[in-house]
Scaffold this motif. Structure first.
Motif, PDB file in Angstrom:
ATOM      1  N   GLY A 166       1.674  -0.771  -3.526  1.00  0.00           N
ATOM      2  CA  GLY A 166       2.101   0.327  -2.673  1.00  0.00           C
ATOM      3  C   GLY A 166       2.699  -0.934  -1.436  1.00  0.00           C
ATOM      4  O   GLY A 166       3.159  -0.623  -0.918  1.00  0.00           O
ATOM      5  N   ARG A 237       2.496   5.366   0.501  1.00  0.00           N
ATOM      6  CA  ARG A 237       2.461   3.842   1.948  1.00  0.00           C
ATOM      7  C   ARG A 237       3.253   4.240   2.972  1.00  0.00           C
ATOM      8  O   ARG A 237       4.793   3.690   3.206  1.00  0.00           O
ATOM      9  CB  ARG A 237       2.031   2.700   0.974  1.00  0.00           C
ATOM     10  CG  ARG A 237       0.792   2.318   0.039  1.00  0.00           C
ATOM     11  CD  ARG A 237      -0.286   2.762  -0.125  1.00  0.00           C
ATOM     12  NE  ARG A 237      -0.698   1.774   1.258  1.00  0.00           N
ATOM     13  CZ  ARG A 237      -1.402   0.772   0.990  1.00  0.00           C
ATOM     14  NH1 ARG A 237      -2.030   0.541  -0.286  1.00  0.00           N
ATOM     15  NH2 ARG A 237      -2.093   0.050   2.045  1.00  0.00           N
ATOM     16  N   THR A 243       7.593   3.514  -0.302  1.00  0.00           N
ATOM     17  CA  THR A 243       6.595   2.945  -1.525  1.00  0.00           C
ATOM     18  C   THR A 243       5.390   3.416  -1.943  1.00  0.00           C
ATOM     19  O   THR A 243       5.282   4.138  -1.114  1.00  0.00           O
ATOM     20  CB  THR A 243       5.688   0.881  -2.041  1.00  0.00           C
ATOM     21  OG1 THR A 243       5.411   1.159  -0.648  1.00  0.00           O
ATOM     22  CG2 THR A 243       7.071   0.159  -2.081  1.00  0.00           C
ATOM     23  N   SER A 245       1.887   3.940  -4.520  1.00  0.00           N
ATOM     24  CA  SER A 245       1.146   3.462  -5.872  1.00  0.00           C
ATOM     25  C   SER A 245       1.110   3.221  -7.215  1.00  0.00           C
ATOM     26  O   SER A 245       0.959   4.901  -7.139  1.00  0.00           O
ATOM     27  CB  SER A 245      -0.279   3.574  -5.324  1.00  0.00           C
ATOM     28  OG  SER A 245      -1.403   2.986  -5.974  1.00  0.00           O
ATOM     29  N   ASN A 263       8.895   3.817  -4.896  1.00  0.00           N
ATOM     30  CA  ASN A 263       8.917   4.780  -4.085  1.00  0.00           C
ATOM     31  C   ASN A 263       9.177   6.111  -4.424  1.00  0.00           C
ATOM     32  O   ASN A 263       8.888   6.720  -5.027  1.00  0.00           O
ATOM     33  CB  ASN A 263      10.536   3.791  -3.246  1.00  0.00           C
ATOM     34  CG  ASN A 263      11.481   3.405  -3.398  1.00  0.00           C
ATOM     35  OD1 ASN A 263      12.062   4.833  -4.127  1.00  0.00           O
ATOM     36  ND2 ASN A 263      11.626   2.982  -3.579  1.00  0.00           N
TER      37      ASN A 263
END
Length: 294
Positions: A166, A237, A243, A245, A263
């Motif tokens: 991320g 993140r 974004t 992960s 994302n």
């Protein structure tokens, strides 16, 4: 004078306060707290399985990603009764085991969820993870490097799956059966790291100090240890592009996929298409490889 807005939603029979639902958490993208919590509901079936029996660390951004942030390990004293916790050493960690707890954390502007490598109350690793970090933020060789590591693991009879951090790196997850130790996995990681740095000396490094890595890509097998944590699969993140992960297909790696495409805007369609890719890799016994490198 601005008036603070509060709403109450009921999730799993629990009343959860949603304060300042219109507060911008990702200002440049226009993502409000309410929209973020709606995304958490979508992520919950995928995120919670990797959090529910782990010690949780969150990163909170009360005023959005452009404001100050702080790590939170200890459960806040104002936590509602439905939030579970577990003690390790002197810390009382939140246990993220329900949608209601996830949304409570979302209302606190917890934008990242990082989980322990071990399960609550245990000392064994839950899985084996290699953290692959580029030394430079814009690293065009990253996917080439990830593909090489994946092929090398495969040549050793080890099945794995990559996931974006991320941020700028990629983590490689190897699901394992119970009975391994962190020390054993570190031995395999050291063996793998030495092999790759000797075969591809201009691409890989196992040097811990950033200042000594140059432009090489770091194979971090040391971070994977009890008491440490890493970004959980499917955690958002606090990055400019919001974004998430995200586990990847190996075909995507070899096509040099752009990490920024995973994302909060794209994750729902991806999950509908692929589901949880991690669960498609069977847990493995690494005893044979351990005997081979002894």
């Amino acid at each position: 004078m601005a008036v603070a807005i509060k709403e109450t939603i009921t999730i799993e029979g629990q009343d959860i306060t949603l304060s300042n639902p219109n507060k911008l958490l990702w200002p440049e993208l226009g993502i409000t707290k309410l929209q973020y919590m709606q995304k958490l509901i979508i992520l919950a079936p995928y995120l919670l399985p990797y959090c529910q029996n782990r010690y949780l660390t969150t990163i909170r951004y009360p005023n959005g990603i452009d404001g100050k942030s702080f790590y939170q390990k200890n459960i806040p004293p104002t936590a509602p009764a439905f939030v579970n916790s577990a003690q390790k050493d002197s810390i009382h960690y939140v246990i993220l085991d329900s949608l209601s707890t996830l949304l409570w954390l979302g209302n606190l502007a917890a934008l990242e969820f990082h989980t322990s490598f071990e399960y609550v109350g245990g000392e064994e690793p839950a899985e084996w993870i290699l953290d692959i970090d580029p030394s430079e933020e814009d690293e065009p060789r990253l996917m080439e490097a990830i593909a090489i590591i994946g092929d090398t693991l495969n040549s050793l009879g080890i099945n794995s799956i990559p996931k974006t951090s991320g941020a700028t790196g990629v983590q490689i997850i190897i699901p394992i059966k119970r009975g391994h130790t962190f020390e054993q996995l570190r031995r395999i990681g050291h063996f793998l790291g030495r092999f790759l740095t000797e075969k591809y000396p201009d691409l890989f490094t196992i040097e811990r100090l950033i200042k000594n890595r140059g432009s090489k890509i770091y194979i971090d097998y040391v971070q994977h240890s009890a008491g440490k944590s890493l970004s959980a699969p499917y955690t958002p993140r606090a990055r400019k592009l919001a974004t998430v992960s995200t586990p990847l297909l190996w075909t995507e790696v070899k096509q040099n996929v752009d990490l920024r495409t995973f994302n909060l805007f794209t994750i729902e369609d991806r999950l509908k298409k692929h589901g949880d890719l991690i669960t498609k890799v069977a847990k493995q016994d690494l005893s044979a490889i351990l005997r081979g490198i002894k």
